[in-house]
Scaffold this motif. Sequence first.
Motif, short mmCIF file in Angstrom:
data_model
loop_
_atom_site.label_atom_id
_atom_site.label_comp_id
_atom_site.label_asym_id
_atom_site.label_seq_id
_atom_site.Cartn_x
_atom_site.Cartn_y
_atom_site.Cartn_z
N GLN A 63 21.82 101.21 65.93
CA GLN A 63 21.95 100.48 64.67
C GLN A 63 23.21 99.62 64.68
N GLY A 64 23.17 98.55 63.91
CA GLY A 64 24.35 97.71 63.77
C GLY A 64 25.55 98.53 63.34
N GLY A 65 26.71 98.27 63.93
CA GLY A 65 27.90 99.04 63.65
C GLY A 65 28.09 100.23 64.57
N GLY A 66 27.07 100.53 65.34
CA GLY A 66 27.14 101.66 66.24
C GLY A 66 27.81 101.35 67.56
N SER A 67 27.77 102.34 68.45
CA SER A 67 28.45 102.22 69.74
C SER A 67 27.53 102.64 70.88
N LEU A 68 27.79 102.09 72.04
CA LEU A 68 27.12 102.48 73.27
C LEU A 68 28.13 102.36 74.40
N SER A 71 31.58 98.82 70.82
CA SER A 71 31.69 99.35 69.47
C SER A 71 31.41 98.25 68.46
N SER A 72 31.20 98.66 67.21
CA SER A 72 30.91 97.70 66.15
C SER A 72 29.82 96.72 66.58
N LEU A 73 28.77 97.25 67.14
CA LEU A 73 27.71 96.41 67.69
C LEU A 73 27.01 95.61 66.60
N LYS A 74 26.62 94.40 66.98
CA LYS A 74 25.94 93.48 66.07
C LYS A 74 24.58 93.13 66.65
N PRO A 75 23.64 92.71 65.81
CA PRO A 75 22.33 92.31 66.34
C PRO A 75 22.43 91.22 67.40
N GLU A 76 23.42 90.36 67.30
CA GLU A 76 23.58 89.30 68.30
C GLU A 76 24.08 89.81 69.65
N THR A 121 19.64 96.99 72.57
CA THR A 121 19.03 96.42 71.37
C THR A 121 19.76 96.95 70.15
N VAL A 122 20.24 96.04 69.33
CA VAL A 122 20.99 96.41 68.13
C VAL A 122 20.18 95.99 66.91
N SER A 123 19.83 96.96 66.09
CA SER A 123 19.03 96.67 64.90
C SER A 123 19.94 96.37 63.71
#
Length: 122
Positions: A13-18, A83-88, A119-121
């Motif tokens: 999800q958006g805001g998450g981390s990988l 971190s702070s992942l975005k859909p883009e 993939t960031v939702s």
Amino acid sequence: QVQLVESGGGLVQGGGSLRLSCKASGTFFSINAMNWYRQAPGKQRELVASISRGGRTNYADSVKARFNIFRDNAKNTAYLQMSSLKPEDTAVYYCNAGIRLREFQQYENVYWGRGTQVTVSS
């Protein structure tokens, strides 16, 4: 035969981390720079982050302060903490490395991994 294998991609999800990993295997002398690229659908592949053997790092402006690249030379592995992942940020992420196959080889061979999907939702 030298191989780079990426792992750690997935759906978040958006805001998450990988955390992505890139491990080099095979027979070689040393690894120079290790880099992470990404390619989104319909777009050109772009450099996201790079790290020299000594640990010097560079980042694309779009990921600065959100992504961190680091490496473990003993494990022949580079990592990309996102971190702070975005859909883009959605893209296939590829690892790239310059590798010297022999001790007295003056040039480096460039290798690519097959990529891992992120993939960031929204």
